[in-house]
Motif scaffolding. Structure first.
Motif, PDB file in Angstrom:
ATOM      1  N   PRO A 106       0.812  -1.224   0.000  1.00  0.00           N
ATOM      2  CA  PRO A 106       0.000   0.000   0.000  1.00  0.00           C
ATOM      3  C   PRO A 106       0.850   1.282   0.000  1.00  0.00           C
ATOM      4  O   PRO A 106       0.507   2.251  -0.661  1.00  0.00           O
ATOM      5  CB  PRO A 106      -0.812  -0.109   1.295  1.00  0.00           C
ATOM      6  CG  PRO A 106      -0.853  -1.562   1.589  1.00  0.00           C
ATOM      7  CD  PRO A 106       0.456  -2.119   1.113  1.00  0.00           C
ATOM      8  N   ALA A 107       1.958   1.228   0.739  1.00  0.00           N
ATOM      9  CA  ALA A 107       2.820   2.429   0.778  1.00  0.00           C
ATOM     10  C   ALA A 107       3.392   2.702  -0.613  1.00  0.00           C
ATOM     11  O   ALA A 107       3.416   3.847  -1.070  1.00  0.00           O
ATOM     12  CB  ALA A 107       3.954   2.224   1.786  1.00  0.00           C
TER      13      ALA A 107
ATOM     14  N   LEU B 150       2.080   1.796  -3.501  1.00  0.00           N
ATOM     15  CA  LEU B 150       0.994   2.259  -4.369  1.00  0.00           C
ATOM     16  C   LEU B 150       0.653   3.726  -4.075  1.00  0.00           C
ATOM     17  O   LEU B 150       0.359   4.503  -4.984  1.00  0.00           O
ATOM     18  CB  LEU B 150      -0.254   1.374  -4.196  1.00  0.00           C
ATOM     19  CG  LEU B 150      -0.096  -0.072  -4.678  1.00  0.00           C
ATOM     20  CD1 LEU B 150      -1.345  -0.895  -4.368  1.00  0.00           C
ATOM     21  CD2 LEU B 150       0.217  -0.135  -6.183  1.00  0.00           C
ATOM     22  N   ALA B 151       0.719   4.082  -2.796  1.00  0.00           N
ATOM     23  CA  ALA B 151       0.442   5.479  -2.431  1.00  0.00           C
ATOM     24  C   ALA B 151       1.527   6.404  -2.979  1.00  0.00           C
ATOM     25  O   ALA B 151       1.236   7.496  -3.472  1.00  0.00           O
ATOM     26  CB  ALA B 151       0.346   5.620  -0.916  1.00  0.00           C
TER      27      ALA B 151
END
Ligand code: ZN
Lengths: 202, 92
Positions: free
Chosen positions: B44-45, B47-48
């Motif tokens: 997620p990091a 992708l962020a």
């Protein structure tokens, strides 16, 4: 009011001759863009106003040397960004080892290929006002203001202005490794606060 | 906890910018990508980070109208230009 290339050439010629109205008309269509570019780096209204004034004056003084190799707006925008970077260096809040090593304000001196295209303000305002983006935009601006200035400028130059890491390193007088470290810290700081928002962006 | 013994999550997280900038050596890039493919904590990091890079410029576009402080800066510069011109005329 947007100007045609022919009108713009006339305004540049008149401004070079010292016509302040022509200079005002030349600048005004791009004023929001120039101001916003500076404000993103400095994140302070007073500093942004001072740096914009420096930038506009540098544009005026540089006009006789403008050769039309790039668009006027791109050339002038780069001068404004350089004015913001210089303002940061001359700020009393910023301690620089090599305080005399100021970046040049003239983009054609240091960057033979300044950006060719820039976002047009008309197109910009559409995206700017999209409701779903407004919240994230406001939060991003708030978070940018919380970043240490050295990280903010690198983040803005790399992730918003899309400068290369090498260009940023040259302009700031640091190594590419330092640029990447500051960039990573900035992205990390922003993501720690806004990750859920960014993951929702389509 | 990473499902992979190497590289650990902390190292992966610290290498995300290196990975995005393409500055990591090939073997390291492969290891990082492998880790990201399977690690629900690091992905997620990453992708962020990617989303931020993609939408950041669009989010921070200038407003259509320039704020008062920008208009004031332009006015001050135009005044200065006028003064310069008048001084030149007097000298000339
Ligand atoms: Zn992990």
């Amino acid at each position: 009011m947007p100007t045609t290339p022919a009108q713009q050439s006339d305004l540049i010629r008149l401004a070079v001759e010292g016509d302040s109205d022509a200079f005002g008309a030349l600048i005004h269509p791009h004023l929001s863009l120039f101001h916003h570019g500076i404000y993103r780096i400095l994140a302070n209204h007073q500093d942004a106003q001072d740096a914009l004034q420096d930038g506009l004056l540098a544009i005026y003084r540089g006009l006789p040397r403008f050769e039309g190799r790039s668009q006027f707006s791109s050339w002038a925008y780069r001068i404004c960004i350089n004015a913001a970077l210089m303002h940061r260096r001359s700020s009393r809040r910023y301690v620089e080892k090599n305080a005399s090593d100021f970046p040049s304000l003239d983009p054609e001196e240091e960057h033979p290929n300044p950006m060719e295209t820039l976002p047009e303000v008309a197109a910009a305002s559409e995206a700017y006002n999209q409701l779903e983006h407004r919240e994230l935009r406001d939060k991003l601006m708030e978070t940018l203001a919380l970043l240490p200035p050295s990280q903010r400028e690198v983040f803005v130059l790399r992730d918003i202005e899309d400068w290369s890491t090498e260009d940023i390193a040259t302009q700031l007088g640091v190594t590419t490794l330092v640029v990447r470290q500051r960039l990573h810290r900035a992205r990390d700081f922003i993501c720690a606060r806004l990750q859920p928002y960014f993951l929702r962006v389509p | 906890m990473t499902p992979f013994p190497f590289p650990p999550c902390k190292e992966v997280h610290e290498s995300l910018t290196e990975l995005m900038e393409g500055s990591a050596p090939l073997y390291k890039r492969l290891m990082l990508r492998l880790h990201l493919a399977f690690c629900d904590a690091c992905r997620p990091a990453y992708l962020a980070f990617l989303a931020m890079r993609r939408v950041g410029p669009k989010l921070l576009l200038p407003p259509a109208d320039s704020p008062r402080e920008a208009e004031d800066a332009l006015k001050a510069v135009l005044k200065r230009v006028e003064q310069d011109r008048s001084e030149k005329k007097i000298k000339g």
